[in-house]
Enzyme design. Structure first.
Site, PDB file in Angstrom:
ATOM      1  N   GLU A 131       3.162 137.759  32.440  1.00  0.00           N
ATOM      2  CA  GLU A 131       3.406 137.442  30.790  1.00  0.00           C
ATOM      3  C   GLU A 131       4.369 138.390  30.428  1.00  0.00           C
ATOM      4  O   GLU A 131       5.493 138.130  30.391  1.00  0.00           O
ATOM      5  CB  GLU A 131       1.772 137.866  30.232  1.00  0.00           C
ATOM      6  CG  GLU A 131       1.921 137.373  28.756  1.00  0.00           C
ATOM      7  CD  GLU A 131       0.766 136.441  28.158  1.00  0.00           C
ATOM      8  OE1 GLU A 131      -0.297 136.590  29.104  1.00  0.00           O
ATOM      9  OE2 GLU A 131       0.804 136.075  27.058  1.00  0.00           O
TER      10      GLU A 131
ATOM     11  N   GLU B 143      -7.805 144.732  28.671  1.00  0.00           N
ATOM     12  CA  GLU B 143      -7.458 143.623  27.767  1.00  0.00           C
ATOM     13  C   GLU B 143      -8.942 143.034  27.023  1.00  0.00           C
ATOM     14  O   GLU B 143      -8.787 142.859  25.772  1.00  0.00           O
ATOM     15  CB  GLU B 143      -7.146 142.372  28.330  1.00  0.00           C
ATOM     16  CG  GLU B 143      -6.604 141.262  27.429  1.00  0.00           C
ATOM     17  CD  GLU B 143      -5.965 140.047  28.315  1.00  0.00           C
ATOM     18  OE1 GLU B 143      -5.872 140.036  29.535  1.00  0.00           O
ATOM     19  OE2 GLU B 143      -5.093 139.311  27.553  1.00  0.00           O
TER      20      GLU B 143
HETATM   21  C1  BGC Z   1      -1.709 138.140  25.249  1.00  0.00           C
HETATM   22  C2  BGC Z   1      -2.297 138.899  24.069  1.00  0.00           C
HETATM   23  C3  BGC Z   1      -1.717 138.232  23.075  1.00  0.00           C
HETATM   24  C4  BGC Z   1      -2.289 136.766  23.152  1.00  0.00           C
HETATM   25  C5  BGC Z   1      -2.092 136.096  21.807  1.00  0.00           C
HETATM   26  C6  BGC Z   1      -2.222 136.781  25.351  1.00  0.00           C
HETATM   27  O1  BGC Z   1      -1.999 136.083  26.490  1.00  0.00           O
HETATM   28  O2  BGC Z   1      -2.037 138.908  26.605  1.00  0.00           O
HETATM   29  O3  BGC Z   1      -2.029 140.305  24.180  1.00  0.00           O
HETATM   30  O4  BGC Z   1      -1.685 138.835  21.809  1.00  0.00           O
HETATM   31  O5  BGC Z   1      -1.975 135.930  24.294  1.00  0.00           O
HETATM   32  O6  BGC Z   1      -3.539 135.549  21.568  1.00  0.00           O
END
Ligand code: BGC
Length: 899
Positions: free
Chosen positions: A491, A749
């Site tokens: 990501e 997270e």
């Molecule tokens: C990310 C988040 C991001 C989100 C959007 C995720 O996959 O890791 O931190 O804000 O997607 O909802």
């Protein structure tokens, strides 16, 4: 009697000497910390935007600056004899980002400057130590070619070019960039310490170049400029969206400027005479990792005596208008910012694999020293956590292979450090060794944007101390050219919602001004044709927009303006922000219901908030920030417009979401917290309802990304400090303390990234280094350290510790634009002592949380008798006193509120 007479004579003599002493030699008013464009001695600043800042230390209290004088010259030696500019005395109290106002400057030239000030006590400082800066290339055309590997689709290559010099240059500067990532060498030495330069931008709109002082690396005779080039963000994998988002094959472009003692200059540019070879990288991918085959590096490849076999002519690419996209990097480079020792774990469950522990979830690479044999495949894998059996947990990395391979070219002891990748990890697994003892040393190299540390937070509480550490490591690892969500899995995108909520905390801990201003540029570059800001920037995957994410386009500039007092962030983005505001106002329609985007209160704990409530609240909040920002830059009509919008939306918000029984929306914690924090409802009634919603969860939180930063502030704003502290200090699930109790060294997270039963959270999205929930740091600085800006840039400061949670001591230190703000308090035997330092040229409103105002003293005196203090008032939070610069030690009787 005789003695006192003598003392009187001596005192008079000292006083007289004091009067006649020339003011300019007084050592008690000192100007320090000169910065240009908020950088230390930068090498490429635009002449159109040259801003000077300095700090002052002084004896005495309530010292303010009444004037300044700057002088500037081509070098420090000429400041007195031949200044290129002398401002003369300017009557002004400004000292932060003061615009240059002298004659026009040369491009690509060096300058020195220094400043002196006078203060409100009639003192004149000595001239400061000189600082330096260099101007960027300006109107000098970028004549260098864009060169690539001979094979058109190769995603990495090495390059070299030899050149002869008749004499040793007195000054040499390398200007270099790439579509991809590069590493430069001059005569075998690295030209810089940067990592993954030139950094990530939307390469179709903006390309950064770097400037390096390479004077010490160049010599008379034969020289060699050489480079390694990898795909980086340009051609490598972006998140899980695959490679080639900007182009297939990377390109390099560089200009070396050489200035000689006789006043002549020459340039060595990338062009068709450069040679290239495939080089050692079989793979060099940020997400997948690096495979480095040392045999692929030709002998002496970056030295003058390299054999010519294996080298070919480079491919010179069409310029395609790229030169017009170039600009000097304006923020701090990505660098190795620290090294960490590793420990070989006692438990090694996988035969043939060795697992090392860095003791800290970190971001970067390792330096491996190993006794190896030619051709051996030494594999390094990385993980944030371990499986229960002690093996490396990599399932949460998803498709990111995050694996490096090192293939030695020779037998024996050697060192390997990856060049063009980085990982998020605490554990490293090494396989492919002949014997465990072959590893002679392994070191973690912490990589990130090299931002100045500005804040420290002290508290006599082990869990909170660890929490603060986890928050700072979250920023260190996720600020890599852009603010990313997570450093380990496939990501690593510039998610706007994450930095929306985390920017205030980050801006306490580090100087984020240039870094986040650069990212705001990325966000504006990514603004959609219909004026929305997308959920990520840069945005090659074309991710959509949404409430709480897109709003970063308004909240982040506001955060920077408040933290650094720099109105450029408002001016630079103003028209873009206005367009975004018009867009989201239109989305809300006359009804004032903004439904925008898919994310909502992301990762809340089964406590959803209606999307239109979130969207409308953010619209109203954005409009408040725009009201303040518009009036700060003199756009008064706009300010009035946004103020009226706020009023209208406040009314509609109550009408839509506030029910007759006093509950709000879906009764979610986030709904209350945001409505209180964003000034949309009366705090007292809504705060009580929020307290009930928290109590219904046995005094635990349920907020997601958007609600969490507002939760403790809303409780504090509604006389529920006790509950705020309880949530902060909880150690069971879900809480910040739960993460710490489970060994977290960064923010997770999810509240349940590790579940109470010991299993991992949802593997499809479970990072152990995600800073969003670290947004609580802002409350900790404001309430435990007690430091907050009362005016942009901390020109005036609020110092108001809210003591609670049984804490007996706390404090903090913030290197603000005006200098160090320091607080330190402790409670002992019913007495609170609060030690405060306020920088020169600022004022602070101090709130001493004493139960008995009449007994508050400073330095043993009643408050209204102390030097440097203004009016003293009292309210439910304590005794308020306004002070000027200096150090103050307040003492007061203190009784902790009943639990
Ligand atoms: C990310 C988040 C991001 C989100 C959007 C995720 O996959 O890791 O931190 O804000 O997607 O909802």
């Amino acid at each position: 009697m005789r003695i006192s007479f003598l003392l009187l004579v001596m005192a008079t003599a000292i006083a007289l000497v004091g009067c006649v002493r020339p003011a300019s030699t007084q050592g008690d008013l000192t100007v320090t910390s000169l910065r240009t464009n908020d950088l230390d001695n930068p090498l490429a600043v635009p002449t159109s935007r040259l801003l000077f800042s300095w700090k002052t230390t002084a004896t005495g209290r309530a010292v303010t600056q009444t004037g300044w004088q700057i002088r500037m010259a081509r070098d420090a030696g000429a400041l007195v004899s031949a200044p290129a500019w002398d401002s003369g005395w300017v009557t002004s109290s400004e000292q932060v980002m003061v615009p240059y106002a002298g004659p026009s400057l040369d491009d690509a030239a060096s300058y020195a400057w220094q400043v002196r000030i006078r203060d409100n006590k009639g003192r004149i400082s000595a001239w400061s130590q000189p600082a330096s800066f260099e101007t960027d290339l300006g109107s000098i055309r970028w004549q260098a070619s864009w060169i690539g590997a001979a094979a058109p689709k190769a995603d990495s290559a090495i390059f070299r070019r030899g050149f002869d010099l008749p004499a040793r240059p007195v000054r040499a500067r390398l200007y270099v960039t790439a579509l991809g990532v590069y590493r430069m060498f001059l005569n075998g030495e690295r030209t810089d310490a940067d990592y993954l330069a030139p950094g990530w931008t939307d390469y179709n709109k903006r390309i950064q170049y770097q400037t390096y002082d390479v004077t010490s690396l160049v010599h008379e005779g034969r020289n060699v400029l050489a480079a390694m080039l990898g795909p980086g963000w340009y051609a490598g994998n972006i998140a899980s969206f695959g490679p080639h988002k900007y182009g297939v094959s990377p390109l390099l472009s560089a200009r070396l400027r050489l200035d000689f003692a006789d006043g002549k200059s020459s340039w060595v540019d990338t062009d068709g005479t450069w040679l290239t070879a495939p080089g050692p990288f079989r793979q060099a991918d940020i997400i997948m990792g690096e495979t480095y085959d040392a045999a692929g590096l030709p002998a002496h490849w970056n030295l003058a005596d390299a054999p010519s076999d294996g080298w070919q002519a480079v491919r010179v690419a069409n310029r395609e208008g790229r030169d017009d996209l170039l600009h000097a990097q304006s923020d701090e480079p990505v660098r190795v910012t620290a090294e960490r020792a590793v420990k070989l774990l006692a438990r090694q469950p996988t035969p043939g694999a060795l697992i090392y522990d860095l003791g800290q979830n970190m971001v970067g690479v390792v330096r491996l020293q190993v006794n190896a044999r030619a051709g051996q495949d030494i594999r390094l894998r990385y993980g944030e956590v371990l499986n229960p059996d002690g093996s490396l947990y990599t399932a949460n990395l998803r498709t990111a292979r995050a694996t490096d391979h090192y293939l030695p070219a020779v037998d024996g002891y050697q060192t390997y450090t990856p060049t063009f990748t980085y990982h998020g990890f605490r554990y490293v697994e090494i396989t492919g060794l002949t014997a465990a003892t072959d590893v002679t040393s392994l070191t973690g190299l912490v990589v990130g944007s090299d931002l100045r540390r500005t804040g420290t937070f002290e508290v006599g509480h082990a869990m909170l101390t660890q929490l603060q550490s986890n928050i700072t490591w979250g920023a260190r690892g996720n600020f890599v050219s852009i603010p990313t969500d997570t450093p380990a899995r496939d990501e690593r995108l510039g998610w706007a919602g994450d930095i929306n909520v985390f920017a205030p905390t980050a801006s306490f801990n580090q100087d984020t001004l240039n870094f986040l201003s650069k990212w705001l540029r990325d966000l504006r570059d990514a603004q959609t044709p219909d004026d929305n800001y997308p959920g990520v920037a840069p945005n090659p995957p074309n991710i959509e927009s949404g409430s709480g994410w897109s709003d970063a386009g308004i909240t982040v500039p506001y955060t920077l303006w408040m933290a650094y007092g720099d109105k450029r962030v408002i001016n630079d983005g103003y028209e873009s922000m206005k367009r975004f505001m018009a867009r989201i106002e239109a989305m809300a329609g006359p009804e004032g219901r903004r439904v925008h985007g898919p994310w909502g209160d992301w990762l809340h704990l089964d406590d959803p908030t209606p999307p239109d409530l979130l969207g409308t609240a953010y619209l109203a909040y954005d409009a408040q920030l725009m009201t303040r920002m518009a009036s700060a830059i003199g756009r008064n009509d706009d300010a009035a417009y946004y103020a009226a919008l706020v009023n209208r939306l406040r009314g509609l918000f109550k009408q839509h979401y506030l029910h007759d029984d006093g509950t709000l929306g879906s009764n979610s914690q986030t709904g209350y917290a945001m409505a209180i924090g964003m000034g949309l409802v009366e705090p007292s009634a809504a705060g009580d309802a929020l307290a009930r919603a928290v109590a219904a969860r046995h005094d635990h939180l349920s907020t997601g990304f958007l609600g969490t930063p507002w939760l403790l502030p809303a409780l504090s704003a509604s006389s529920h400090d006790d509950l705020a502290y309880r949530l902060l200090l909880n150690r069971d699930y879900p809480s910040w303390g739960y993460e710490v109790a489970n060994g977290a060294t960064t923010m997770w997270e999810r509240w349940n990234s590790l579940k109470p039963d010991g299993t991992f959270g949802d593997v499809s999205m479970n990072s152990f280094n995600h800073y969003a929930y670290g947004a609580v740091g802002d409350w900790m600085y404001r309430n435990i350290a007690g430091i907050a800006p009362a005016a942009p840039g901390y020109r005036s400061i609020t110092i108001a510790p809210r003591i609670g949670g049984g804490l007996a001591s706390g404090g903090g230190k913030l290197d603000s634009p005006y200098g160090d703000i320091v607080t330190s308090w402790h409670v002992d035997a019913g007495i609170l002592e609060l030690d405060v330092t306020v920088p020169v040229n600022t004022t602070a409103n101090v709130v001493i949380p004493s139960s008995d105002a009449s007994k508050v003293t400073e330095g043993g005196k009643a408050l209204d008798a102390i030097d440097g203090a203004g009016a003293v008032t009292h309210d439910g939070h304590g005794t308020h006193v306004t002070i000027g610069s200096g150090r103050y030690v307040f003492r007061a009787p203190y009784t902790a509120p009943a639990p």
